[in-house]
Design a protein around this motif. Structure first.
Motif, PDB file in Angstrom:
ATOM      1  N   GLY A  17     -57.645  22.566 143.815  1.00 27.64           N
ATOM      2  CA  GLY A  17     -57.579  21.294 144.415  1.00 27.64           C
ATOM      3  C   GLY A  17     -58.493  20.166 143.649  1.00 27.64           C
ATOM      4  N   PHE A  18     -58.310  19.089 144.079  1.00 27.76           N
ATOM      5  CA  PHE A  18     -58.908  17.945 143.239  1.00 27.76           C
ATOM      6  C   PHE A  18     -60.126  18.117 142.882  1.00 27.76           C
ATOM      7  N   MET A  19     -60.538  17.367 141.866  1.00 25.64           N
ATOM      8  CA  MET A  19     -62.198  17.210 141.559  1.00 25.64           C
ATOM      9  C   MET A  19     -62.773  16.928 142.847  1.00 25.64           C
ATOM     10  N   GLY A  20     -63.996  17.420 143.007  1.00 24.10           N
ATOM     11  CA  GLY A  20     -64.585  16.926 144.313  1.00 24.10           C
ATOM     12  C   GLY A  20     -64.196  17.896 145.560  1.00 24.10           C
ATOM     13  N   GLY A  22     -64.776  21.132 146.292  1.00 21.66           N
ATOM     14  CA  GLY A  22     -65.842  21.808 146.571  1.00 21.66           C
ATOM     15  C   GLY A  22     -65.505  23.330 146.085  1.00 21.66           C
ATOM     16  N   LYS A  23     -64.649  23.371 144.985  1.00 25.17           N
ATOM     17  CA  LYS A  23     -64.163  24.715 144.293  1.00 25.17           C
ATOM     18  C   LYS A  23     -65.376  25.319 144.004  1.00 25.17           C
ATOM     19  N   THR A  24     -66.246  24.796 143.512  1.00 28.56           N
ATOM     20  CA  THR A  24     -67.442  25.458 142.843  1.00 28.56           C
ATOM     21  C   THR A  24     -68.328  26.201 143.978  1.00 28.56           C
ATOM     22  N   LEU A  41     -63.876  28.221 135.878  1.00 29.52           N
ATOM     23  CA  LEU A  41     -63.020  28.024 134.785  1.00 29.52           C
ATOM     24  C   LEU A  41     -63.588  27.150 133.793  1.00 29.52           C
ATOM     25  N   ASP A  42     -63.992  25.904 134.207  1.00 26.86           N
ATOM     26  CA  ASP A  42     -64.686  25.028 133.442  1.00 26.86           C
ATOM     27  C   ASP A  42     -66.029  25.336 132.833  1.00 26.86           C
ATOM     28  N   ALA A  43     -66.752  26.084 133.442  1.00 28.17           N
ATOM     29  CA  ALA A  43     -68.039  26.626 132.833  1.00 28.17           C
ATOM     30  C   ALA A  43     -67.755  27.517 131.671  1.00 28.17           C
ATOM     31  N   ILE A  56     -65.211  17.730 124.838  1.00 31.38           N
ATOM     32  CA  ILE A  56     -64.142  18.411 124.335  1.00 31.38           C
ATOM     33  C   ILE A  56     -62.981  17.172 124.288  1.00 31.38           C
ATOM     34  N   PHE A  57     -63.012  16.601 125.615  1.00 34.11           N
ATOM     35  CA  PHE A  57     -61.684  15.399 125.855  1.00 34.11           C
ATOM     36  C   PHE A  57     -61.973  14.528 124.679  1.00 34.11           C
ATOM     37  N   GLU A  58     -63.166  14.167 124.354  1.00 36.97           N
ATOM     38  CA  GLU A  58     -63.620  12.903 123.466  1.00 36.97           C
ATOM     39  C   GLU A  58     -63.158  13.297 122.209  1.00 36.97           C
ATOM     40  N   HIS A  64     -55.730  19.572 123.665  1.00 40.21           N
ATOM     41  CA  HIS A  64     -56.526  20.549 123.105  1.00 40.21           C
ATOM     42  C   HIS A  64     -57.306  21.256 124.148  1.00 40.21           C
ATOM     43  N   PHE A  65     -57.780  20.458 125.223  1.00 39.86           N
ATOM     44  CA  PHE A  65     -58.639  20.913 126.217  1.00 39.86           C
ATOM     45  C   PHE A  65     -57.585  21.848 127.190  1.00 39.86           C
ATOM     46  N   ARG A  66     -56.305  21.501 127.545  1.00 40.80           N
ATOM     47  CA  ARG A  66     -55.531  22.369 128.335  1.00 40.80           C
ATOM     48  C   ARG A  66     -55.125  23.610 127.413  1.00 40.80           C
ATOM     49  N   ARG A  67     -55.122  23.688 126.181  1.00 42.17           N
ATOM     50  CA  ARG A  67     -54.895  25.090 125.592  1.00 42.17           C
ATOM     51  C   ARG A  67     -56.159  25.950 125.687  1.00 42.17           C
ATOM     52  N   ILE A  68     -57.273  25.454 125.534  1.00 43.24           N
ATOM     53  CA  ILE A  68     -58.534  26.147 126.012  1.00 43.24           C
ATOM     54  C   ILE A  68     -58.480  26.801 127.333  1.00 43.24           C
ATOM     55  N   GLU A  69     -58.082  26.066 128.289  1.00 43.07           N
ATOM     56  CA  GLU A  69     -58.042  26.113 129.657  1.00 43.07           C
ATOM     57  C   GLU A  69     -57.119  27.421 129.764  1.00 43.07           C
ATOM     58  N   HIS A  70     -55.993  27.327 129.366  1.00 43.56           N
ATOM     59  CA  HIS A  70     -54.890  28.286 129.505  1.00 43.56           C
ATOM     60  C   HIS A  70     -55.409  29.703 129.064  1.00 43.56           C
ATOM     61  N   ALA A  85     -62.983  29.655 140.238  1.00 48.98           N
ATOM     62  CA  ALA A  85     -62.830  28.158 140.601  1.00 48.98           C
ATOM     63  C   ALA A  85     -62.095  27.699 139.569  1.00 48.98           C
ATOM     64  N   LEU A  86     -61.180  26.982 139.562  1.00 46.76           N
ATOM     65  CA  LEU A  86     -60.001  26.393 138.701  1.00 46.76           C
ATOM     66  C   LEU A  86     -60.488  24.914 138.518  1.00 46.76           C
ATOM     67  N   GLY A  87     -60.332  24.313 137.435  1.00 51.21           N
ATOM     68  CA  GLY A  87     -60.337  22.888 137.306  1.00 51.21           C
ATOM     69  C   GLY A  87     -59.374  22.216 138.037  1.00 51.21           C
ATOM     70  N   GLY A  88     -59.468  20.936 138.551  1.00 48.44           N
ATOM     71  CA  GLY A  88     -58.463  20.311 139.075  1.00 48.44           C
ATOM     72  C   GLY A  88     -57.088  20.211 138.601  1.00 48.44           C
ATOM     73  N   GLY A  89     -56.994  20.309 137.345  1.00 46.52           N
ATOM     74  CA  GLY A  89     -55.796  20.234 136.517  1.00 46.52           C
ATOM     75  C   GLY A  89     -55.303  21.446 135.977  1.00 46.52           C
ATOM     76  N   ALA A  90     -55.674  22.590 136.442  1.00 45.77           N
ATOM     77  CA  ALA A  90     -55.151  23.778 135.741  1.00 45.77           C
ATOM     78  C   ALA A  90     -54.100  24.298 136.070  1.00 45.77           C
TER      79      ALA A  90
HETATM   80  C1  S3P Z   1     -59.739  18.087 135.384  1.00 44.52           C
HETATM   81  C2  S3P Z   1     -60.818  18.447 136.404  1.00 44.52           C
HETATM   82  C3  S3P Z   1     -62.219  19.006 136.112  1.00 44.52           C
HETATM   83  C4  S3P Z   1     -62.248  19.684 134.499  1.00 44.52           C
HETATM   84  C5  S3P Z   1     -61.538  18.353 133.654  1.00 44.52           C
HETATM   85  C6  S3P Z   1     -59.992  18.185 133.821  1.00 44.52           C
HETATM   86  C7  S3P Z   1     -58.664  17.530 135.923  1.00 44.52           C
HETATM   87  O1  S3P Z   1     -62.647  20.266 136.869  1.00 44.52           O
HETATM   88  O2  S3P Z   1     -61.269  20.751 134.461  1.00 44.52           O
HETATM   89  O3  S3P Z   1     -62.321  17.322 133.677  1.00 44.52           O
HETATM   90  O4  S3P Z   1     -57.501  17.540 135.502  1.00 44.52           O
HETATM   91  O5  S3P Z   1     -58.423  17.300 137.241  1.00 44.52           O
HETATM   92  P1  S3P Z   1     -63.229  20.056 138.478  1.00 44.52           P
HETATM   93  O6  S3P Z   1     -61.883  19.791 139.195  1.00 44.52           O
HETATM   94  O7  S3P Z   1     -63.895  21.176 138.703  1.00 44.52           O
HETATM   95  O8  S3P Z   1     -63.831  18.504 138.415  1.00 44.52           O
END
Ligand code: S3P
Length: 174
Positions: A17-20, A22-24, A41-43, A56-58, A64-70, A85-90
């Motif tokens: 789900g989107f950022m915010g 409440g996944k965590t 997953l973010d942690a 990491i983004f900066e 690169h972030f997406r490769r590590i996420e995968h 709990a996945l990140g919002g873009g995973a």
């Molecule tokens: C992202 C959401 C973030 C984190 C990163 C990218 C996204 O996680 O993975 O900043 O693409 O929506 P949360 O959804 O836990 O905030």
């Protein structure tokens, strides 16, 4: 019966789900109800890189972030009895969708954009929540992807514990 609650055929629950959304917080409550472990997953990404997500983004950019996420997702997808709990873009990446769909149950925590925006502090910890207009476009573009989740749960105006009870029941019905 293998679990502390009911009959479970599922080994893992992925919260998306989107950022915010409440996944965590829902993830922690759900894991404790199921007697499973919880991973964010973010942690895990931050831990593996010894760096905050925004750094990491900066430093290395989103690709690169997406490769590590995968990589981290693939690693975690082998753990037994875990709520992740996945990140919002995973799950934007189709390969990641294959991973989660083939190894567990996906649950979409569906919050309105207004709730998400209220919850997410715009302090730069989330590089993709830059300003409300950009974030709203991102939210809308992701809805079709979130809707692919197996279970949809309304997550506005409810406590994490209450949402976790519903998720646990719905997962046991699968
Ligand atoms: C992202 C959401 C973030 C984190 C990163 C990218 C996204 O996680 O993975 O900043 O693409 O929506 P949360 O959804 O836990 O905030």
């Amino acid at each position: 019966m293998r679990e502390t609650v009911g009959y479970m055929t599922v080994e893992r629950v992925y919260l998306l789900g989107f950022m915010g959304a409440g996944k965590t917080s829902v993830g922690r409550a759900l894991a404790s109800q199921l007697g499973w472990s919880f991973v964010d997953l973010d942690a895990e990404i931050e831990h593996s890189q010894k760096m905050a997500i925004r750094d990491i983004f900066e430093k290395s950019g989103e690709a690169h972030f997406r490769r590590i996420e995968h990589e981290q997702l693939v690693r975690l997808s082998g753990r037994p009895h875990v709520v992740i709990a996945l990140g919002g873009g995973a799950t934007i990446d189709p390969e990641n969708r294959l991973v989660v769909d083939s190894t567990g149950a996906t649950v979409w925590l569906n919050v309105s954009f207004e709730t998400a925006a209220r919850r997410v502090s715009m302090d730069g910890t989330r590089p993709l929540f830059r300003d409300p207009d950009h974030a709203q476009r991102l939210y809308e573009s992701r809805l079709p992807i979130y809707k692919l989740a197996r279970i949809h749960v309304v997550a506005d105006n409810r406590s994490p514990g209450e949402i976790a009870v519903e998720v646990a029941e719905r997962v046991q019905e699968l």
